[in-house]
Design a protein around this motif. Structure first.
Motif, PDB file in Angstrom:
ATOM      1  N   GLY A  88      65.258  99.789  34.316  1.00  0.00           N
ATOM      2  CA  GLY A  88      63.886  99.342  34.435  1.00  0.00           C
ATOM      3  C   GLY A  88      63.188  99.288  33.087  1.00  0.00           C
ATOM      4  O   GLY A  88      63.779  99.574  32.045  1.00  0.00           O
ATOM      5  N   GLY A  89      61.899  98.911  33.116  1.00  0.00           N
ATOM      6  CA  GLY A  89      61.117  98.814  31.895  1.00  0.00           C
ATOM      7  C   GLY A  89      60.239  97.580  31.849  1.00  0.00           C
ATOM      8  O   GLY A  89      59.860  97.116  30.771  1.00  0.00           O
ATOM      9  N   GLY A  90      59.915  97.037  33.023  1.00  0.00           N
ATOM     10  CA  GLY A  90      58.993  95.905  33.071  1.00  0.00           C
ATOM     11  C   GLY A  90      59.509  94.639  32.427  1.00  0.00           C
ATOM     12  O   GLY A  90      58.723  93.753  32.090  1.00  0.00           O
ATOM     13  N   PHE A  91      60.820  94.544  32.215  1.00  0.00           N
ATOM     14  CA  PHE A  91      61.469  93.389  31.581  1.00  0.00           C
ATOM     15  C   PHE A  91      61.141  93.272  30.084  1.00  0.00           C
ATOM     16  O   PHE A  91      61.579  92.327  29.434  1.00  0.00           O
ATOM     17  CB  PHE A  91      61.109  92.068  32.279  1.00  0.00           C
ATOM     18  N   ARG A 120      68.697  90.957  27.799  1.00  0.00           N
ATOM     19  CA  ARG A 120      67.669  90.509  26.867  1.00  0.00           C
ATOM     20  C   ARG A 120      66.276  90.710  27.465  1.00  0.00           C
ATOM     21  O   ARG A 120      66.070  90.548  28.659  1.00  0.00           O
ATOM     22  CB  ARG A 120      67.881  89.029  26.522  1.00  0.00           C
ATOM     23  N   LEU A 121      65.337  91.041  26.585  1.00  0.00           N
ATOM     24  CA  LEU A 121      63.984  91.384  26.998  1.00  0.00           C
ATOM     25  C   LEU A 121      62.984  90.292  26.636  1.00  0.00           C
ATOM     26  O   LEU A 121      63.155  89.567  25.654  1.00  0.00           O
ATOM     27  CB  LEU A 121      63.546  92.698  26.332  1.00  0.00           C
ATOM     28  N   ALA A 122      61.925  90.214  27.432  1.00  0.00           N
ATOM     29  CA  ALA A 122      60.775  89.363  27.114  1.00  0.00           C
ATOM     30  C   ALA A 122      59.861  90.152  26.149  1.00  0.00           C
ATOM     31  O   ALA A 122      59.929  91.373  26.094  1.00  0.00           O
ATOM     32  CB  ALA A 122      60.022  89.019  28.391  1.00  0.00           C
ATOM     33  N   PRO A 123      59.013  89.473  25.408  1.00  0.00           N
ATOM     34  CA  PRO A 123      58.739  88.033  25.420  1.00  0.00           C
ATOM     35  C   PRO A 123      59.662  87.207  24.525  1.00  0.00           C
ATOM     36  O   PRO A 123      59.575  85.982  24.541  1.00  0.00           O
ATOM     37  CB  PRO A 123      57.301  87.958  24.913  1.00  0.00           C
ATOM     38  N   GLU A 124      60.535  87.866  23.763  1.00  0.00           N
ATOM     39  CA  GLU A 124      61.435  87.098  22.913  1.00  0.00           C
ATOM     40  C   GLU A 124      62.349  86.210  23.745  1.00  0.00           C
ATOM     41  O   GLU A 124      62.723  85.113  23.314  1.00  0.00           O
ATOM     42  CB  GLU A 124      62.287  88.044  22.045  1.00  0.00           C
ATOM     43  N   ARG A 215      57.002  88.268  31.299  1.00  0.00           N
ATOM     44  CA  ARG A 215      58.362  87.824  31.633  1.00  0.00           C
ATOM     45  C   ARG A 215      58.454  86.311  31.737  1.00  0.00           C
ATOM     46  O   ARG A 215      59.451  85.711  31.323  1.00  0.00           O
ATOM     47  CB  ARG A 215      58.795  88.465  32.950  1.00  0.00           C
ATOM     48  N   THR A 216      57.418  85.667  32.281  1.00  0.00           N
ATOM     49  CA  THR A 216      57.460  84.223  32.517  1.00  0.00           C
ATOM     50  C   THR A 216      56.790  83.418  31.417  1.00  0.00           C
ATOM     51  O   THR A 216      56.844  82.180  31.447  1.00  0.00           O
ATOM     52  CB  THR A 216      56.767  83.887  33.843  1.00  0.00           C
ATOM     53  N   GLY A 217      56.121  84.094  30.492  1.00  0.00           N
ATOM     54  CA  GLY A 217      55.342  83.366  29.500  1.00  0.00           C
ATOM     55  C   GLY A 217      54.137  82.682  30.113  1.00  0.00           C
ATOM     56  O   GLY A 217      53.602  81.723  29.557  1.00  0.00           O
TER      57      GLY A 217
END
Length: 312
Positions: A88-91, A120-124, A215-217
């Motif tokens: 976990g970790g909110g993405f 891979r994590l957001a926002p990258e 996550r979705t931008g």
């Protein structure tokens, strides 16, 4: 209005206060880099070490575009199944270290190989990057392990496990079962725990909206079941599923809704809501009696599904 002062016991309040001392409730107002630094420090403070007899190896899965780091945990027992654990970790937070001790303890207690996935994590990397990595990790495990694969993950990781299960049903190689720990499955936010526990300790409805937006931008992905498993219209042929949620968590109703839809479609699913616990309680498994009992439930569920048993 929920009276958390009576619903949550003293042990759990101590855990909440300790967590908040490392990871304040307003952390989502910081930059992503600052949030990660705060989260990583908190995880280090809660790190419980490795149990005896667990061998750990860090490796990677090669894809056509990038490598996916993984960490493998093995005990001296013959592995009857492999657990693919998605953190976990909110993405946007976490990795191989954030759930390192959880995976090691899971391995030690059930004897199965555990593979932790550093997606891979957001926002990258916006959606569907995390889902794609989870799928790649499952496909790798299914092709390299001659044993059942059980999916397990907490929070954002539970979302990714469910998305993989939906995407792989009907295939020759699919998950043997899944254990979802306080997962966010993108349920109806106008009802249930989303309303009752909108300001719960450890996770609020505002936090959930923030993580989804990152996550979705900010792109509207309504109906995308790789993002929101509860948006699927068909719940048939999913693997046996155990959902364990926390009562004082806006995400709790997602577990109930997901269970109901699988059962209505003729599948096997069991939902257990942990009384008085909060989101993120895995880190309290050594200090809070209720969390300790819940971790044992999680361990037993993973062990049973890996053997093809249904105890519920």
């Amino acid at each position: 209005m929920i009276d958390y002062s009576t619903l949550i016991d003293a042990e759990t309040w101590a855990f909440i206060e300790r967590t908040n001392s490392y990871y304040p409730p307003d952390t989502i107002d910081y930059t992503i880099a600052e949030q990660r630094a705060i989260y990583d420090r908190m995880c280090r403070e809660f790190f419980a070490g490795y149990p005896e007899g667990v061998a750990v190896e860090t490796s990677a899965i090669a894809t056509s575009t990038h490598d996916i780091p993984i960490r493998l945990y093995r005990s001296a027992h013959q592995a009857a199944a492999t657990v693919l654990y998605i953190h976990g970790g909110g993405f946007i937070l976490g990795g191989l270290d954030s759930h390192d001790d959880v995976c090691a303890e899971l391995c030690a207690r059930i004897g199965y190989e555990v593979v932790s996935v550093d997606y891979r994590l957001a926002p990258e990397h916006l959606h569907p990057a995390a889902f794609d990595d989870a799928m790649s990790a499952f496909e790798w495990a299914a092709s390299t392990r001659d044993c059942p694969i059980v999916l397990s993950g907490d929070s954002a990781g539970g979302n990714l496990c469910a998305a993989v299960s939906h995407a792989t049903r009907g295939q020759a190689k699919r998950p043997f079962g899944q254990v979802l720990i306080y997962p966010g499955l993108d349920g109806d936010r106008s009802r249930g725990s989303y309303v009752t526990h909108t300001e719960a300790p450890m996770l609020t409805a505002r936090d959930i909206e923030f993580y989804k937006h990152i996550r979705t931008g900010g792109v509207d992905r309504t109906g995308d079941i790789t993002l929101a498993p509860l948006a699927d219209a068909d719940f048939a042929n999913l693997p046996p599923t155990v959902l364990i949620t926390a009562q004082c968590d806006p995400l709790s109703s997602d577990g109930e809704a997901y269970r109901d839809r699988i059962v209505a479609a003729g599948g096997r699913a069991y939902w257990f809501e942990e009384p008085g616990l909060v989101h993120g309680y895995l880190r309290a498994r050594h200090t809070v009696s209720r969390a300790r009992a819940s971790f044992t439930r999680i361990v037993d569920a993973v062990a049973a599904l890996g053997q093809g048993a249904w105890l519920w």
